[in-house]
Design a protein around this motif. Sequence first.
Motif, PDB file in Angstrom:
ATOM      1  N   MET A  51      -9.027  11.462  -7.833  1.00  0.00           N
ATOM      2  CA  MET A  51      -9.508  10.081  -7.727  1.00  0.00           C
ATOM      3  C   MET A  51      -9.037   9.381  -6.459  1.00  0.00           C
ATOM      4  O   MET A  51      -9.497   8.278  -6.150  1.00  0.00           O
ATOM      5  CB  MET A  51      -9.079   9.274  -8.952  1.00  0.00           C
ATOM      6  N   VAL A  52      -8.109   9.993  -5.742  1.00  0.00           N
ATOM      7  CA  VAL A  52      -7.645   9.407  -4.478  1.00  0.00           C
ATOM      8  C   VAL A  52      -8.662   9.734  -3.398  1.00  0.00           C
ATOM      9  O   VAL A  52      -8.929  10.910  -3.122  1.00  0.00           O
ATOM     10  CB  VAL A  52      -6.246   9.941  -4.096  1.00  0.00           C
ATOM     11  N   THR A  53      -9.230   8.723  -2.793  1.00  0.00           N
ATOM     12  CA  THR A  53     -10.286   8.934  -1.793  1.00  0.00           C
ATOM     13  C   THR A  53      -9.749   8.972  -0.365  1.00  0.00           C
ATOM     14  O   THR A  53     -10.396   9.530   0.521  1.00  0.00           O
ATOM     15  CB  THR A  53     -11.357   7.836  -1.900  1.00  0.00           C
TER      16      THR A  53
ATOM     17  N   ASP B 161       0.864  -1.175   0.000  1.00  0.00           N
ATOM     18  CA  ASP B 161       0.000   0.000   0.000  1.00  0.00           C
ATOM     19  C   ASP B 161       0.906   1.233   0.000  1.00  0.00           C
ATOM     20  O   ASP B 161       2.036   1.185   0.502  1.00  0.00           O
ATOM     21  CB  ASP B 161      -0.896   0.036   1.234  1.00  0.00           C
TER      22      ASP B 161
ATOM     23  N   LYS C 162      -4.142   0.400  -3.021  1.00  0.00           N
ATOM     24  CA  LYS C 162      -4.500   1.395  -2.015  1.00  0.00           C
ATOM     25  C   LYS C 162      -3.415   2.463  -1.949  1.00  0.00           C
ATOM     26  O   LYS C 162      -2.226   2.155  -1.896  1.00  0.00           O
ATOM     27  CB  LYS C 162      -4.652   0.736  -0.643  1.00  0.00           C
TER      28      LYS C 162
ATOM     29  N   LEU D  50      -4.321   3.131  -8.601  1.00  0.00           N
ATOM     30  CA  LEU D  50      -5.777   3.060  -8.701  1.00  0.00           C
ATOM     31  C   LEU D  50      -6.221   2.191  -9.873  1.00  0.00           C
ATOM     32  O   LEU D  50      -7.201   1.436  -9.767  1.00  0.00           O
ATOM     33  CB  LEU D  50      -6.355   4.467  -8.833  1.00  0.00           C
ATOM     34  N   ASN D  51      -5.518   2.271 -10.993  1.00  0.00           N
ATOM     35  CA  ASN D  51      -5.873   1.470 -12.167  1.00  0.00           C
ATOM     36  C   ASN D  51      -5.670  -0.023 -11.945  1.00  0.00           C
ATOM     37  O   ASN D  51      -6.240  -0.843 -12.674  1.00  0.00           O
ATOM     38  CB  ASN D  51      -5.063   1.920 -13.386  1.00  0.00           C
TER      39      ASN D  51
ATOM     40  N   ALA E 210      -0.161   7.554  -8.484  1.00  0.00           N
ATOM     41  CA  ALA E 210      -1.541   7.355  -8.025  1.00  0.00           C
ATOM     42  C   ALA E 210      -2.400   6.713  -9.109  1.00  0.00           C
ATOM     43  O   ALA E 210      -3.184   5.791  -8.829  1.00  0.00           O
ATOM     44  CB  ALA E 210      -2.144   8.691  -7.596  1.00  0.00           C
ATOM     45  N   ASP E 211      -2.264   7.165 -10.340  1.00  0.00           N
ATOM     46  CA  ASP E 211      -3.035   6.582 -11.447  1.00  0.00           C
ATOM     47  C   ASP E 211      -2.759   5.094 -11.568  1.00  0.00           C
ATOM     48  O   ASP E 211      -3.680   4.280 -11.744  1.00  0.00           O
ATOM     49  CB  ASP E 211      -2.684   7.273 -12.766  1.00  0.00           C
TER      50      ASP E 211
END
Length: 196
Positions: free
Chosen positions: A76-78, A34, A58, A53-54, A49-50
């Motif tokens: 897009m990062v929650t 992570d 995490k 997430l893709n 990050a992309d």
Amino acid sequence: MKICVYCASSALIDQSFFKATEEMTIDLLNNGVDFVFGGGSTGLMGHLADTVLNHGGKIKGIMPNFMNDVEWGHKMVTDFEYVDTMHERKAKFLLNIDGLIALPGGSGTLEELLEAITLKRLGILNVPIIILNTNNYYDPLKLMLERCVSEKFMNEKHTEMWTFVNEPKEVWPAINNAKVWENYSINFARNEFHPK
């Protein structure tokens, strides 16, 4: 395992840096890692990050409010944490992590990396520090650190605090094979250059 990644926000850099970041990230994801990062949406931060997430991974972003106010944050990062200062951000980066990776970057990345090395020297941080030397970007830093040792501003033992690697596939093995650095290292730092 949770790894903090220091990296650049510049989108103007050579594409080879993006490729290396993606290869490293996928390899670490495949090994259950992570991520924690600076929260940015551009440059290597955004690409990190992309990629996470893709591939269903995490990732947590940590960013000062003033950066978020100008919309630097990755949309897009929650999992995001906002702080008041850069100093607070750096401290949050290092909480409960198992390792630290520095990708190529500018003054911010260099400052974060050198602070982490300083904290490790003092026994405050004891996780592996891996420096991905894509395109020999960090060769001057490696030479500078070696000069710190040769000129006796640091001890030879301090070279065990970090590992330089040239290829993305070398990062995961370097994390697992890093030499153990104990919390009591501050005693070594205090005594190393004081003649009895």
